[in-house]
Design a protein around this motif. Structure first.
Motif, mmCIF file in Angstrom:
data_model
loop_
_atom_site.group_PDB
_atom_site.id
_atom_site.type_symbol
_atom_site.label_atom_id
_atom_site.label_comp_id
_atom_site.label_asym_id
_atom_site.label_seq_id
_atom_site.Cartn_x
_atom_site.Cartn_y
_atom_site.Cartn_z
ATOM 1 N N GLY A 49 37.912 16.519 -44.906
ATOM 2 C CA GLY A 49 37.574 16.294 -43.336
ATOM 3 C C GLY A 49 38.321 15.306 -42.571
ATOM 4 O O GLY A 49 38.584 15.349 -40.784
ATOM 5 N N ALA A 50 38.123 14.208 -43.117
ATOM 6 C CA ALA A 50 39.261 12.996 -42.904
ATOM 7 C C ALA A 50 40.733 14.452 -42.312
ATOM 8 O O ALA A 50 41.578 13.010 -41.736
ATOM 9 C CB ALA A 50 39.212 12.426 -43.585
ATOM 10 N N LEU A 51 41.257 15.326 -43.171
ATOM 11 C CA LEU A 51 42.892 15.608 -43.184
ATOM 12 C C LEU A 51 42.908 16.418 -41.499
ATOM 13 O O LEU A 51 42.961 17.171 -41.035
ATOM 14 C CB LEU A 51 42.812 16.781 -43.911
ATOM 15 N N VAL A 52 41.274 16.034 -40.437
ATOM 16 C CA VAL A 52 41.468 17.261 -39.199
ATOM 17 C C VAL A 52 42.295 16.765 -38.309
ATOM 18 O O VAL A 52 43.599 18.081 -38.090
ATOM 19 C CB VAL A 52 40.047 17.404 -38.646
ATOM 20 N N GLU A 53 42.836 15.521 -37.930
ATOM 21 C CA GLU A 53 44.391 15.320 -37.071
ATOM 22 C C GLU A 53 44.735 16.157 -38.059
ATOM 23 O O GLU A 53 46.142 16.830 -37.462
ATOM 24 C CB GLU A 53 43.895 14.266 -36.599
ATOM 25 N N ARG A 54 45.439 15.311 -39.113
ATOM 26 C CA ARG A 54 46.628 15.880 -39.518
ATOM 27 C C ARG A 54 46.694 17.526 -39.569
ATOM 28 O O ARG A 54 48.308 17.938 -39.071
ATOM 29 C CB ARG A 54 46.825 15.592 -41.201
ATOM 30 N N ILE A 55 45.691 18.107 -40.049
ATOM 31 C CA ILE A 55 45.822 20.577 -40.208
ATOM 32 C C ILE A 55 46.152 20.169 -38.430
ATOM 33 O O ILE A 55 46.924 21.058 -38.171
ATOM 34 C CB ILE A 55 44.945 19.948 -40.499
ATOM 35 N N GLU A 56 45.387 19.158 -37.537
ATOM 36 C CA GLU A 56 45.090 20.520 -36.075
ATOM 37 C C GLU A 56 46.667 20.054 -35.501
ATOM 38 O O GLU A 56 47.505 20.936 -34.640
ATOM 39 C CB GLU A 56 44.766 19.513 -34.714
ATOM 40 N N PHE A 57 47.228 18.839 -35.754
ATOM 41 C CA PHE A 57 48.401 18.646 -35.510
ATOM 42 C C PHE A 57 49.260 19.579 -36.240
ATOM 43 O O PHE A 57 50.657 20.486 -35.545
ATOM 44 C CB PHE A 57 49.249 16.985 -35.616
ATOM 45 N N PHE A 58 49.281 19.412 -37.634
ATOM 46 C CA PHE A 58 50.905 20.716 -38.024
ATOM 47 C C PHE A 58 50.400 22.631 -37.943
ATOM 48 O O PHE A 58 51.605 22.731 -36.968
ATOM 49 C CB PHE A 58 50.840 20.853 -39.593
ATOM 50 N N ALA A 59 49.318 22.500 -37.605
ATOM 51 C CA ALA A 59 48.990 23.816 -36.827
ATOM 52 C C ALA A 59 49.599 23.677 -35.161
ATOM 53 O O ALA A 59 50.352 24.275 -34.947
ATOM 54 C CB ALA A 59 47.638 24.443 -36.517
ATOM 55 N N HIS A 60 49.444 22.895 -34.635
ATOM 56 C CA HIS A 60 50.572 22.647 -33.079
ATOM 57 C C HIS A 60 51.688 23.116 -33.066
ATOM 58 O O HIS A 60 52.482 23.913 -32.688
ATOM 59 C CB HIS A 60 49.990 21.556 -32.394
ATOM 60 N N LEU A 61 52.228 22.491 -34.200
ATOM 61 C CA LEU A 61 54.115 22.124 -34.261
ATOM 62 C C LEU A 61 54.107 23.741 -35.031
ATOM 63 O O LEU A 61 55.327 24.153 -34.558
ATOM 64 C CB LEU A 61 53.486 21.666 -35.185
#
Length: 218
Positions: free
Chosen positions: A36-48
């Motif tokens: 769950g701590a990776l949410v923002e990182r994964i969201e940003f990766f998905a956005h890019l």
């Protein structure tokens, strides 16, 4: 000599580095909160990745199809699967943030599947699409294609993407990428890019890249 379209290889290298690291982190996670701590990182990766995929569909494949109709279908098909995989990855990460143990187990399988897909897709683009573009289009035409690809990104996305890419490359590759940026960007934009990179990488990586790319401090 590599043409402008080969600048995509740097982006692809960063994408592969990120998906491999996420796969390793998720595999090592012992409880949902760690994923769950990776949410923002994964969201940003998905956005890019969405911006990168959109850019290819705007600036790369339509132009390529005009000269080689057969080559694009399978790659665009890959993009559909990729979008679905990233959406599922984001949803699972959010569920893990909420403490869902089952989501953690599904997340492990999902990130492995995504990594396998991304590696296959990038290999096809690097080994088939980019050489084909280089053979069919002049450097000036390639430059326009790259410009059209980048049009899918907002200025804010670009300011975030450049250091994100640099941070995921080894020092020699990052320096080569900076060299491409210095030649491709108007001087005022490259000046801004120096600041984006400095703020977005560690002190250690900054020093290593500057040593190899003095243009960063010129």
């Amino acid at each position: 000599m590599p043409g402008p379209i080969d600048s995509l290889r740097f982006v692809h290298a960063a994408i592969l580095a990120e998906v491999d690291e996420l796969e390793a982190v998720v595999a090592d996670a012992a409880e949902p909160a760690q994923v769950g701590a990776l949410v923002e990182r994964i969201e940003f990766f998905a956005h890019l990745m969405e911006g990168h995929t959109n850019g290819e569909e705007i600036g790369l494949f339509p132009t390529l199809v005009d000269r080689d109709e057969a080559i694009a279908e399978t790659y665009l098909f890959d993009h559909v699967s990729e979008r679905e995989s990233f959406a599922e990855l984001v949803a699972l990460a959010r569920a893990c943030r909420d403490g869902d143990e089952g989501a953690r187990q599904r997340m492990r399988r999902q990130v492995v599947a995504l990594a396998t897909h991304v590696h296959s897709h990038v290999a096809k683009e690097n080994e088939l699409i980019l050489p084909r573009v280089a053979s069919l289009f002049s450097p000036e035409e390639q430059g326009q294609m790259v410009s059209d690809i980048l049009s899918a990104f907002t200025p804010e996305d670009t300011a975030a993407a450049v250091p994100w890419i640099v941070a995921r490359l080894d020092a020699d590759t990052a320096a080569a990428y900076v060299g491409v940026l210095s030649n491709a960007m108007p001087p005022p934009v490259f000046e801004a890019a120096k600041g984006w990179i400095r703020e977005g990488v560690s002190d250690e990586q900054w020093s290593a890249v500057v040593e190899r790319a003095p243009a960063l401090t010129a």
